[in-house]
Scaffold this active site. Structure first.
Site, mmCIF file in Angstrom:
data_model
loop_
_atom_site.group_PDB
_atom_site.id
_atom_site.type_symbol
_atom_site.label_atom_id
_atom_site.label_comp_id
_atom_site.label_asym_id
_atom_site.label_seq_id
_atom_site.Cartn_x
_atom_site.Cartn_y
_atom_site.Cartn_z
ATOM 1 N N LYS A 29 -56.068 -11.366 -43.126
ATOM 2 C CA LYS A 29 -56.527 -11.794 -41.812
ATOM 3 C C LYS A 29 -57.577 -10.822 -41.281
ATOM 4 C CE LYS A 29 -53.176 -13.595 -39.387
ATOM 5 N NZ LYS A 29 -51.881 -13.410 -38.685
ATOM 6 N N ARG A 98 -51.287 -8.894 -34.232
ATOM 7 C CA ARG A 98 -51.046 -9.887 -35.280
ATOM 8 C C ARG A 98 -50.831 -9.245 -36.641
ATOM 9 N NH1 ARG A 98 -56.369 -13.439 -34.968
ATOM 10 N NH2 ARG A 98 -55.056 -15.010 -35.967
ATOM 11 N N GLY A 107 -45.596 -17.781 -41.856
ATOM 12 C CA GLY A 107 -44.394 -17.794 -41.028
ATOM 13 C C GLY A 107 -43.444 -16.643 -41.283
ATOM 14 N N MET A 109 -44.070 -13.222 -40.988
ATOM 15 C CA MET A 109 -44.167 -12.022 -40.160
ATOM 16 C C MET A 109 -44.583 -12.362 -38.739
ATOM 17 S SD MET A 109 -45.324 -9.177 -42.806
ATOM 18 C CE MET A 109 -46.779 -10.096 -43.108
ATOM 19 N N ARG A 352 -59.515 -18.262 -43.869
ATOM 20 C CA ARG A 352 -59.172 -17.755 -45.203
ATOM 21 C C ARG A 352 -59.422 -18.885 -46.193
ATOM 22 N NH1 ARG A 352 -52.913 -17.970 -43.687
ATOM 23 N NH2 ARG A 352 -52.994 -20.173 -43.253
ATOM 24 N N HIS A 468 -29.041 -19.620 -59.649
ATOM 25 C CA HIS A 468 -28.544 -20.116 -60.933
ATOM 26 C C HIS A 468 -29.120 -21.494 -61.218
ATOM 27 C CE1 HIS A 468 -25.607 -22.249 -63.514
ATOM 28 N NE2 HIS A 468 -25.575 -21.094 -64.148
ATOM 29 N N SER A 795 -47.055 -16.114 -88.117
ATOM 30 C CA SER A 795 -46.887 -16.882 -86.887
ATOM 31 C C SER A 795 -45.735 -16.238 -86.128
ATOM 32 C CB SER A 795 -46.575 -18.341 -87.217
ATOM 33 O OG SER A 795 -46.324 -19.031 -86.019
ATOM 34 N N CYS A 863 -45.918 -19.584 -82.431
ATOM 35 C CA CYS A 863 -45.270 -20.857 -82.168
ATOM 36 C C CYS A 863 -44.060 -20.531 -81.321
ATOM 37 C CB CYS A 863 -44.864 -21.546 -83.468
ATOM 38 S SG CYS A 863 -43.799 -20.558 -84.523
ATOM 39 N N TYR A 883 -54.640 -18.526 -82.797
ATOM 40 C CA TYR A 883 -54.233 -19.768 -82.131
ATOM 41 C C TYR A 883 -52.866 -19.612 -81.463
ATOM 42 C CZ TYR A 883 -51.060 -20.647 -86.050
ATOM 43 O OH TYR A 883 -50.051 -20.549 -86.960
HETATM 44 P P1 ADP Z 1 -50.003 -16.562 -38.125
HETATM 45 O O1 ADP Z 1 -50.352 -15.617 -39.214
HETATM 46 O O2 ADP Z 1 -48.565 -16.920 -38.077
HETATM 47 O O3 ADP Z 1 -50.938 -17.735 -38.093
HETATM 48 P P2 ADP Z 1 -51.554 -15.407 -36.034
HETATM 49 O O4 ADP Z 1 -51.681 -13.942 -35.975
HETATM 50 O O5 ADP Z 1 -52.703 -16.115 -36.649
HETATM 51 O O6 ADP Z 1 -50.217 -15.762 -36.751
HETATM 52 O O7 ADP Z 1 -51.345 -15.885 -34.544
HETATM 53 C C1 ADP Z 1 -50.508 -16.903 -34.111
HETATM 54 C C2 ADP Z 1 -51.265 -17.852 -33.196
HETATM 55 O O8 ADP Z 1 -51.816 -17.161 -32.086
HETATM 56 C C3 ADP Z 1 -52.405 -18.543 -33.895
HETATM 57 O O9 ADP Z 1 -52.451 -19.869 -33.486
HETATM 58 C C4 ADP Z 1 -53.592 -17.795 -33.414
HETATM 59 O O10 ADP Z 1 -54.728 -18.592 -33.421
HETATM 60 C C5 ADP Z 1 -53.199 -17.402 -32.003
HETATM 61 N N1 ADP Z 1 -53.878 -16.167 -31.594
HETATM 62 C C6 ADP Z 1 -53.812 -14.984 -32.222
HETATM 63 N N2 ADP Z 1 -54.597 -14.075 -31.610
HETATM 64 C C7 ADP Z 1 -55.160 -14.690 -30.559
HETATM 65 C C8 ADP Z 1 -56.078 -14.268 -29.548
HETATM 66 N N3 ADP Z 1 -56.577 -13.042 -29.540
HETATM 67 N N4 ADP Z 1 -56.436 -15.166 -28.622
HETATM 68 C C9 ADP Z 1 -55.937 -16.411 -28.659
HETATM 69 N N5 ADP Z 1 -55.073 -16.871 -29.564
HETATM 70 C C10 ADP Z 1 -54.682 -16.020 -30.522
HETATM 71 MG MG MG Z 2 -52.761 -17.644 -38.082
#
Ligand code: ADP
Ligand code: MG
Ligand code: MG
Length: 911
Positions: A29, A98, A107, A109, A352, A468, A795, A863, A883
């Site tokens: 990020k 963030r 989801g 962290m 990304r 398992h 082989s 093989c 191969y």
């Molecule tokens: P995740 O990795 O779970 O997407 P983010 O760090 O991207 O978490 O942030 C969660 C939400 O908060 C995202 O929708 C992001 O766009 C929003 N967000 C993060 N930073 C800002 C900011 N500085 N201003 C407005 N919205 C933000």
């Molecule tokens: Mg995000």
């Protein structure tokens, strides 16, 4: 005394200081926020605290020296840029804190928004919002400020102080109920002010302290919480499953807040630059007006398709599309983005290279070549064998009629339909009646093995990709969905409940081992169009199927680039024909065992029971023409291509009836006074041949050396078949392979006899027969220099080599304890699935090097199932084999991965 001066490490980077290649240090990020900043895109200013700071914090339990000062300096610079101070009572700067690791962990962290708000700055924020105009009136501005504050307490409480999230949600629901409203946006400023009070009480109750009012303290605690979230249980689990190293740590991004919840002219959204499901070009995204952050993904309110933003705010929309096109050209790939519009001004919050389905990966790679953004080498590099394998499974034909009732983890791919059963025994029973069943358990254990074999698929409510159920199912190639925790499985009552519905034994369900989706009822299954193409039933030049066209193009290029040849393991003419259609360049393993089964058993029994040379020779003479006919069939299919035939390998008793059954038959017959001389002799032979450890017993070359004439008969059948083909104008290229050799003397003995027979049979036919050996016993690998003197080819039998290298009895260990080994991280993947490079791989490397040193033109192949495993194929490429050979169905996967290995080692100039 000289002053000791240590140069302080740089722990904090302004967005302007980073770039997209610094993912190790800044996380994905942070690196991409920096990249966008440097591209001149509208990114709110901010800075990134490095993964190194996180690593040090996690190692020592405290923030590294200098971090606090560096944060202070960067914060001051940010305040300067923004012209306001963090949490200033009159005109506050707010920030988000963030997480962002090198690899995206959706989801897993934490993120905290609106840091800097407190009892005083909330008033300033309201005033600021009202003053700056826009469509929000002063009541709206108040509402916005208090909404932001309650969100902070909620997020901060949950992530930083571990306050149970439901408590906040209940409090919110209470207010909504009391006011008789359904939608969050209908709450007014007073409601929200009240909610802030309620939230603060909840906070106090759980933490024993008041919600921190000091902005910098909020910031520091939030940073710490993001660091800590790296080791949260769910993140640890996720990493283990995805094989992300625990040592990486997460970066922390501190970003000036922009507000999508300032009124109807504000909003927030997510978008993809192409369809991540199909790869189709177009605009894919969701938008939510008057909302902040997670509201879009959280599904709290209904989003609108991104296209409709054009109507709401054409200027921002056009700018967004323009930025998306720029990002695609810049990253030369599909991107996903997060954005926010604050009063008509667009802000980019994240981008990304986006995740995509297997089909989209191929289609997009093809499109990017057409658009001139990447070359074909890069296209080959961008897809992989696992994706191709996924596309070769049959799929569910889904229309709106079918909605998944729940979703678990796609633990072993495929589409399985069947009646639900809850015990292994019932699965076996129903399967014996010809019914298709799905075995449903909370979690499977070794006792369930028979049921798992009998079932079409396995569904569990617990356990992840290394449970398992998951491990065993993958080993068997069986569809499995694990960890579907929405299922309440009641085994004694023979039913489960899900989403308020009860599913009883005998009801039909459909499970998708790729996506993890579970459907009630029978979903129709359709064959894979990619397999249709490989089978030759779909002309890639004619079809309008974008996927097939892309696969064709990428496979053609992979074939041109690869150095490894790909052969198939095939025992029959039909398998050989299919393998050839799938692109096999020969047969790397033709097992001769099946040629001793069925109605030929009787001959084998005679062979085993023979008391005199004469009896034995008669039995062999009867087998000879049958074997010869088998080989003729295969050689014809593989006209012009090499066929490696392995002399008989398994222990002979496998061709006889099982001991218990035989003993019962004999006893019953004796009781009736029948003549049982023949059966008794058979029983005695079975008893005599019983072994405690058959895998380490009388099999392979050992059998050939003990039973006179057995190998000779096979060598003769192979050579005669080749000569017969030559007469008919078919070019047979047999390679005779001796199994389980551990010492060169074994091979020399077999070879002397074989050469005599070959010379005699070949005559003037021009047929050439090679003689070589499997390398599957560790001793053979370690004495490969000697063995190569007697072998024209090696082989590698990596299944046995793994079995004997590790001392694992494959049939036992996978079901018994591999799940535990995977859970403990002793290995990341079963060594039977993917070659253990360090140990078994080392044996391969030694044998390849020493074998080639002794005989430079030694042909080297592999093989065994590893021949079709993507990672293993790369290893075999590196080691310099000629191969790989794998099951016909895996041939395309091996072709693609061999091509990828080649473009990756020679490099591509497209970067
Ligand atoms: P995740 O990795 O779970 O997407 P983010 O760090 O991207 O978490 O942030 C969660 C939400 O908060 C995202 O929708 C992001 O766009 C929003 N967000 C993060 N930073 C800002 C900011 N500085 N201003 C407005 N919205 C933000
Ligand atoms: Mg995000
Ligand atoms: Mg073997």
């Amino acid at each position: 005394m000289a002053v000791q001066e240590t140069v302080e490490r740089k722990y904090v980077y302004d967005f302007a200081e980073g770039n997209k290649d610094l993912k190790d240090l800044l996380g994905g990020k942070g690196a991409n926020l920096a990249e966008m900043t440097n591209l001149g895109l509208p990114v709110p200013p901010g800075f990134t605290i490095t993964t190194e700071a996180c690593q040090e914090y996690l190692a020592t339990g405290r923030e590294p020296d200098g971090l606090a000062d560096q944060v202070a300096a960067h914060l001051a610079a940010l305040e300067q840029t923004m012209g306001r101070c963090l949490g200033d009572p009159d005109d506050p700067l707010l920030v988000s804190v963030r997480s962002g690791a090198k690899f995206s962990m959706p989801g897993m962290m934490e993120t905290v928004l609106n840091v800097g708000l407190n009892d005083r700055s909330v008033v300033g924020l309201a005033r600021q919002a009202a003053g700056s105009g826009g469509q929000a009136d002063s009541a709206g501005a108040e509402r916005f400020a208090w909404d932001s504050y309650r969100r902070l307490i909620q997020m901060f409480g949950k992530t930083v102080c571990e306050v149970p999230g439901e408590e906040f949600e209940h409090a919110l629901d209470d207010v909504k109920r009391a006011r008789g409203i359904r939608d969050d946006v209908e709450l007014d400023a007073d409601d929200l002010r009240g909610l802030v009070d309620a939230y603060k009480k909840i906070f106090r109750k759980h933490t024993g302290r008041d919600f921190p009012q000091e902005p910098r303290e909020q910031l520091d605690l939030a940073v710490r919480a993001v660091f800590d979230s790296w080791n949260a249980e769910r993140a640890v689990l996720y990493r283990r499953q995805e094989r992300i190293p625990a040592s990486l740590g997460t970066a922390v991004n501190v970003v000036a807040m922009v507000f999508g919840n300032l009124g109807p002219d504000s909003g927030t959204g997510v978008a993809f630059t192409r369809d991540p499901a199909s790869g189709a070009q177009g605009i894919y995204g969701d938008y939510l007006a008057n909302a902040q952050g997670e509201d879009v993904v959280a599904g709290i309110r209904n989003t609108i398709p991104l296209q409709e933003l054009e109507r709401l705010d054409k200027r921002s929309y056009d700018e967004l599309l323009d930025i998306m096109a720029r990002l695609e050209r810049h990253y030369r790939d599909l991107c996903d983005i997060e954005f926010t519009i604050e009063r008509g001004k667009l802000w980019m919050l994240q981008t990304r290279v986006g995740k995509r389905t297997a089909a989209a990966a191929f289609v997009i790679a093809g499109q990017l070549v057409d658009e001139g953004l990447i070359d074909l080498d890069e296209a080959v590099h961008r897809v992989n064998g696992a994706q191709l394998a996924q596309l070769m499974f049959p799929r569910f034909q889904l229309d709106h009629e079918f909605q998944a009732v729940a979703r678990g983890i796609g633990a072993s791919p495929g589409a399985a339909v069947g009646q639900v059963v809850f015990t292994s025994a019932r699965a076996v029973e129903l399967a014996a009646e010809g019914k298709r069943v799905i075995l449903v358990r909370r979690e499977t254990n070794p006792d369930d093995l028979q049921g798992m074999i009998a079932a079409q698929g396995i569904l569990t409510s617990r356990g992840g990709k290394t449970s398992h159920a998951a491990v065993v199912a993958r080993g068997m190639g069986k569809t499995c969905v694990s960890g579907a925790d929405a299922l309440e499985v009641d085994v004694p009552a023979r039913r489960f409940t899900v989403a308020g519905q009860t599913v009883a034994e005998g009801d039909v369900v459909s499970i998708d081992g790729t996506t993890g989706n579970i459907y009630l009822g029978e979903v129709p299954v359709m064959p894979s169009e990619v397999v249709q193409y490989f089978e030759g039933n779909l002309d890639p030049e004619r079809t309008d199927d974008a996927l097939v066209r892309a696969v064709h193009r990428i496979m053609t290029h992979a074939d041109q680039r690869r150095r490894l040849a790909v052969r198939a393991n095939a025992d029959t003419g039909a398998d050989a024909a299919r393998a050839r259609r799938f692109g096999a360049q020969g047969i790397g393993l033709c097992r001769t065992e099946h040629m001793f089964l069925g109605d030929r058993r009787e001959l084998v029994e005679r062979l085993i029971l023979a008391r005199t040379d004469d009896e034995r020779e008669k039995a062999l003479a009867a087998l000879l023409p049958l074997q010869r006919a088998d080989f003729v069939e295969i050689f014809r299919e593989m006209d012009g291509l090499p066929v490696t035939v392995r002399l008989i390998d398994p222990p002979l008793h496998e061709f006889l009836p099982p001991l218990e059954q035989l003993a019962v038959n004999v006893a019953v017959a004796q009781e009736r006074g029948e003549d049982v001389a023949q059966e008794e002799a058979l029983l005695a032979a079975v008893r005599r041949m019983h072994e405690e450890n058959p895998m380490l017993g009388l099999r392979g070359v050992r059998l050939g050396l003990v039973i006179p004439g057995l190998f000779a008969m096979q060598v003769r059948a192979i050579t005669e078949a080749a000569v017969q083909c030559a007469r008919d104008g078919v070019t047979a290229r047999p390679e005779i392979m001796v199994p389980l050799v551990g010492a060169v003397q074994e091979l020399e003995t077999v070879r002397a006899e074989a050469e005599r027979i070959i010379a005699e049979v070949v005559g003037g036919s021009g047929v050439e027969v090679l003689i070589g050996t499997m390398i599957e016993v560790p001793r053979a690998a370690l004495t490969a220099g000697q063995i190569a003197e007697a072998a024209q080819f090696f082989s590698f039998g990596t299944n046995d080599l793994t079995q004997m290298g590790w001392g694992f009895s494959r049939d036992d260990v996978e079901g018994a304890f591999f799940w535990r080994y995977l859970e403990l991280g002793i290995f990341g993947i079963s060594p039977f699935e993917s070659l253990d490079r360090d140990g078994v791989g080392r044996l391969v490397r030694i044998a390849a090097e020493e074998g080639r040193a002794a005989r430079p033109d030694l042909k080297l192949g592999v093989c065994g199932e590893h021949g079709g495993d993507p990672d293993s194929v790369h290893f075999f490429h590196e080691v310099g084999l000629d191969y790989v050979s794998c099951s016909p169905f895996r041939v395309p996967v091996a072709r693609l991965e061999a091509g990828r290995a080649a473009v990756e080692t020679t490099g591509s100039d497209s970067r």
